[in-house]
Design an enzyme around this catalytic site. Sequence first.
Site, PDB file in Angstrom:
ATOM      1  N   GLU A 296     -10.038 -13.748  -3.885  1.00  0.00           N
ATOM      2  CA  GLU A 296     -10.703 -13.060  -2.773  1.00  0.00           C
ATOM      3  C   GLU A 296     -11.189 -14.084  -1.747  1.00  0.00           C
ATOM      4  OE1 GLU A 296     -14.023 -10.736  -4.162  1.00  0.00           O
ATOM      5  OE2 GLU A 296     -14.874 -12.398  -5.288  1.00  0.00           O
TER       6      GLU A 296
ATOM      7  N   GLY B 285     -16.402 -13.463   1.165  1.00  0.00           N
ATOM      8  CA  GLY B 285     -16.762 -12.173   0.570  1.00  0.00           C
ATOM      9  C   GLY B 285     -16.410 -12.148  -0.903  1.00  0.00           C
TER      10      GLY B 285
ATOM     11  N   SER C 154       1.063  -9.884  -0.460  1.00  0.00           N
ATOM     12  CA  SER C 154       0.715  -8.460  -0.394  1.00  0.00           C
ATOM     13  C   SER C 154       1.129  -7.756   0.891  1.00  0.00           C
ATOM     14  CB  SER C 154      -0.779  -8.285  -0.601  1.00  0.00           C
ATOM     15  OG  SER C 154      -1.500  -9.031   0.362  1.00  0.00           O
TER      16      SER C 154
ATOM     17  N   SER D 292      -8.865  -0.330   7.013  1.00  0.00           N
ATOM     18  CA  SER D 292      -8.776  -1.275   8.120  1.00  0.00           C
ATOM     19  C   SER D 292      -7.332  -1.439   8.556  1.00  0.00           C
ATOM     20  CB  SER D 292      -9.345  -2.628   7.701  1.00  0.00           C
ATOM     21  OG  SER D 292      -8.565  -3.148   6.653  1.00  0.00           O
TER      22      SER D 292
ATOM     23  N   LYS E 175       0.801  -1.222   0.000  1.00  0.00           N
ATOM     24  CA  LYS E 175       0.000   0.000   0.000  1.00  0.00           C
ATOM     25  C   LYS E 175       0.838   1.279   0.000  1.00  0.00           C
ATOM     26  CE  LYS E 175      -4.525  -1.373   0.606  1.00  0.00           C
ATOM     27  NZ  LYS E 175      -4.426  -2.706   1.141  1.00  0.00           N
TER      28      LYS E 175
ATOM     29  N   ASP F  76     -17.578 -10.814  -3.542  1.00  0.00           N
ATOM     30  CA  ASP F  76     -18.325  -9.795  -4.291  1.00  0.00           C
ATOM     31  C   ASP F  76     -17.746  -9.560  -5.685  1.00  0.00           C
ATOM     32  OD1 ASP F  76     -16.259  -8.541  -2.443  1.00  0.00           O
ATOM     33  OD2 ASP F  76     -16.614  -6.926  -3.870  1.00  0.00           O
TER      34      ASP F  76
HETATM   35  C1  LIG Z   1      -5.235  -3.709   0.978  1.00  0.00           C
HETATM   36  C2  LIG Z   1      -4.680  -5.058   0.982  1.00  0.00           C
HETATM   37  C3  LIG Z   1      -5.144  -6.031   0.086  1.00  0.00           C
HETATM   38  C4  LIG Z   1      -6.248  -5.769  -0.896  1.00  0.00           C
HETATM   39  O1  LIG Z   1      -5.864  -4.788  -1.825  1.00  0.00           O
HETATM   40  P1  LIG Z   1      -6.919  -4.097  -2.802  1.00  0.00           P
HETATM   41  O2  LIG Z   1      -6.125  -3.127  -3.584  1.00  0.00           O
HETATM   42  O3  LIG Z   1      -7.962  -3.444  -1.938  1.00  0.00           O
HETATM   43  O4  LIG Z   1      -7.521  -5.175  -3.608  1.00  0.00           O
HETATM   44  C5  LIG Z   1      -4.529  -7.262   0.108  1.00  0.00           C
HETATM   45  N1  LIG Z   1      -3.546  -7.558   0.988  1.00  0.00           N
HETATM   46  C6  LIG Z   1      -3.086  -6.660   1.865  1.00  0.00           C
HETATM   47  C7  LIG Z   1      -2.000  -7.049   2.787  1.00  0.00           C
HETATM   48  C8  LIG Z   1      -3.632  -5.372   1.882  1.00  0.00           C
HETATM   49  O5  LIG Z   1      -3.175  -4.485   2.764  1.00  0.00           O
END
Ligand SMILES: *Cc1c(COP(=O)(O)O)cnc(C)c1O
Length: 319
Positions: free
Chosen positions: A205, A209, A305, A79, A54, A211
Amino acid sequence: MPTLPTFEDVAAAAQRLAGQAHRTPVLRSRTADQMLGAEVFFKCENLQRAGAFKFRGAFNALSRFDAAQRRAGVVAFSSGNHAQAIALAGRVLGIPAAILMPHDAPRSKVAATQGYGAEVIRFDRYREDREAIALRLAQDRGLTLVPPYDHPDVIAGQGTATLELIEEVGALDDLFVCLGGGGLLSGAALATRALALGCRIHGVEPEAGNDAQQSIARGEIVHIETPQTIADGAQTQHLGRLTFEIIRRDVADIVTATDAQLVQAMRFFFERMKLVVEPTGCLGFAGACHAGLPLAGRRVGVLISGGNVDLQRFAELTA
Ligand SMILES: *Cc1c(COP(=O)(O)O)cnc(C)c1O
């Protein structure tokens, strides 16, 4: 419909991020290769600054503020990981940050956000509309709202993770990307369609959820209740307008993973690869392992991620 970001925006974001975001390592595992019968390349955004990809989108978005926006500051709702990323990017760029976080956000994420000098405002994610609260704050204080995924600069920034992966390892046949609101997946799509045409992109996903899966099937954005899953970074209720358009244009399919499969992946990363990965960060690999897609003999990228999980929670989940 605002215009969709392009690969050029991802390339421009990569220049802004140079020297600011880590170029995270791409790791291999023979065990993973054997499990999938494929060559697997893990892009380790759990080792990114602030512990998740992020920071890429946040820094890219804040870098583009004009002087007045920089003075007034930024507001974000999240969150956790987007909040930390905005807080850190704000500190690096000297932009004050106000962050809306749910009451039940993981403690480590709240503490980290405050530690970066941001003002944290709490709300009840099951009862209050965080977007409405954020918009009101933006109006009252003249702050600029940077949403967690549905923003061209955020999507372009997230795309740099996949850009680096493909630059480093070359063409891929498949790419597995976790999916909440779809910012990371959309960015991955922009990078892949320019650099690795023919690569099949799979969004993953939480099963609780799904969606995005429903949205692609119906051809319109489906809204759901906040899903109950350990993947707290993917508890989104709907895709964004931009992310929906990019995903339906470029992504091969959306698959799901259960909480039990996420825990299994967490254990794998810890025991075999010595990596701490948060539940949401495990979605990509869990999808690769369990969705039943044909991967034998293929070159498979997996985006890990993020790695922000309390030690106590990590221990409880993997016990
Ligand atoms: C935000 C986040 C996601 C999801 O990312 P999106 O861009 O909302 O799809 C997945 N893994 C981690 C660790 C995140 O912080």
